[in-house]
Scaffold this active site. Sequence first.
Site, PDB file in Angstrom:
ATOM      1  N   GLU A   1     -82.857 -21.715  57.534  1.00 21.53           N
ATOM      2  CA  GLU A   1     -82.101 -21.350  56.324  1.00 21.53           C
ATOM      3  C   GLU A   1     -82.730 -20.141  55.629  1.00 21.53           C
ATOM      4  O   GLU A   1     -83.946 -20.003  55.608  1.00 21.53           O
ATOM      5  CB  GLU A   1     -82.076 -22.543  55.357  1.00 21.53           C
ATOM      6  CG  GLU A   1     -81.281 -23.717  55.872  1.00 21.53           C
ATOM      7  CD  GLU A   1     -81.175 -24.842  54.846  1.00 21.53           C
ATOM      8  OE1 GLU A   1     -81.422 -24.585  53.642  1.00 21.53           O
ATOM      9  OE2 GLU A   1     -80.859 -25.963  55.245  1.00 21.53           O
TER      10      GLU A   1
ATOM     11  N   ARG B   1     -82.909 -32.404  57.005  1.00 23.32           N
ATOM     12  CA  ARG B   1     -83.546 -31.099  57.122  1.00 23.32           C
ATOM     13  C   ARG B   1     -83.114 -30.480  58.450  1.00 23.32           C
ATOM     14  O   ARG B   1     -82.994 -31.176  59.458  1.00 23.32           O
ATOM     15  CB  ARG B   1     -85.067 -31.209  57.077  1.00 23.32           C
ATOM     16  CG  ARG B   1     -85.662 -31.426  55.689  1.00 23.32           C
ATOM     17  CD  ARG B   1     -85.517 -30.175  54.831  1.00 23.32           C
ATOM     18  NE  ARG B   1     -86.174 -30.327  53.533  1.00 23.32           N
ATOM     19  CZ  ARG B   1     -85.582 -30.770  52.441  1.00 23.32           C
ATOM     20  NH1 ARG B   1     -84.307 -31.139  52.496  1.00 23.32           N
ATOM     21  NH2 ARG B   1     -86.236 -30.852  51.297  1.00 23.32           N
TER      22      ARG B   1
ATOM     23  N   HIS C   1     -76.076 -26.284  52.242  1.00 24.48           N
ATOM     24  CA  HIS C   1     -77.170 -27.095  51.678  1.00 24.48           C
ATOM     25  C   HIS C   1     -76.817 -27.544  50.255  1.00 24.48           C
ATOM     26  O   HIS C   1     -77.550 -27.294  49.293  1.00 24.48           O
ATOM     27  CB  HIS C   1     -78.487 -26.311  51.668  1.00 24.48           C
ATOM     28  CG  HIS C   1     -79.685 -27.199  51.609  1.00 24.48           C
ATOM     29  ND1 HIS C   1     -80.890 -26.868  52.174  1.00 24.48           N
ATOM     30  CD2 HIS C   1     -79.881 -28.422  51.062  1.00 24.48           C
ATOM     31  CE1 HIS C   1     -81.783 -27.830  51.980  1.00 24.48           C
ATOM     32  NE2 HIS C   1     -81.179 -28.791  51.293  1.00 24.48           N
TER      33      HIS C   1
END
Length: 328
Positions: free
Chosen positions: A272, A243, A290
Amino acid sequence: MPQSKKRVVVTRKLPDPVETRMMELFSTVLNLSDEPMSRDQLAAAARDCDVLVPTVTDRIDGSLIEQAGERLKLIASFGTGVDHIDLRAAKARGITVTNTPGVLTEDTADMVMALILAVPRRLVEGNALITSGKWTGWAPTRMLGHRIHGKRLGIVGMGRIGQAVARRARGFGLSVHYHNRKPVHADIENELEATYWDNLDQMVGRMDILSLNCPHTPATYHLMNRRRLALMQPHAYVVNTARGEVVDQEALVEALKERRIAGAGLDVYEHEPEVASGLLDLDNVVLLPHMGSATIEGRQDMGDKVIINVKTFVDGHTPPDRVIETMF
């Protein structure tokens, strides 16, 4: 209550077979446009459904859960991480939360290894050189990277994904080290020939490559902060597929710019979908959108897990992937 009357709202487009099966089993509202729902749209959905199926990009915080209607009894998240959901608030409202663990392990571990290879060996730079038309041929001192074999890999978070990374790393001749809340079982440690470090600072300062594979929790927020990044050796690389919040992105950009570390491979970012402009200007990073778990097979498996969790719940049983708040 008959399951045909259960209203299920899906916040993003899922694989076609998954959506088709959900339509067969439940009164399902799909997001055909695949545009992320606004906060108001999420709140409206939570007020008018029995089951909400969000993804890891949907922020289901305490305020939104407070706005949920009495019907909402299950949040069946399409994803492994649950840091986007306020688990305490859900528990207080009697809302069950499920996720989709286990099915993305191999896909994510493959991406970790891809980054471990791509950054030190400068694969993206090499591709750019070719596509720009500037390559003039082989030369003894051009595009030199670093050898992988024999290097020390430090894995932060030795869960399913961390262990899968370790297995791959052994095949490339890397020496495996790890930091975890507690050591893994001795049999696993022996199989992986892995060395446990109780002190993360000490491990960080001695690794050639650092792979972050821990969940995002209050305890891991900015785990790799400015102080810890400063402990890394100048020739070391950091790879993050966990993350974005696990790394202080501003401090990482500084360390990369000043060449205090050799490079980074990133698949996740702190804010993000925004990517810090400082990262975009660097030539010692590999940046991915991602996509660590982005395989057709993986997404299908995730959807199947969501369906099983919802079906089990509406049938009056405990879903197999129920998230226990105290676990995190």
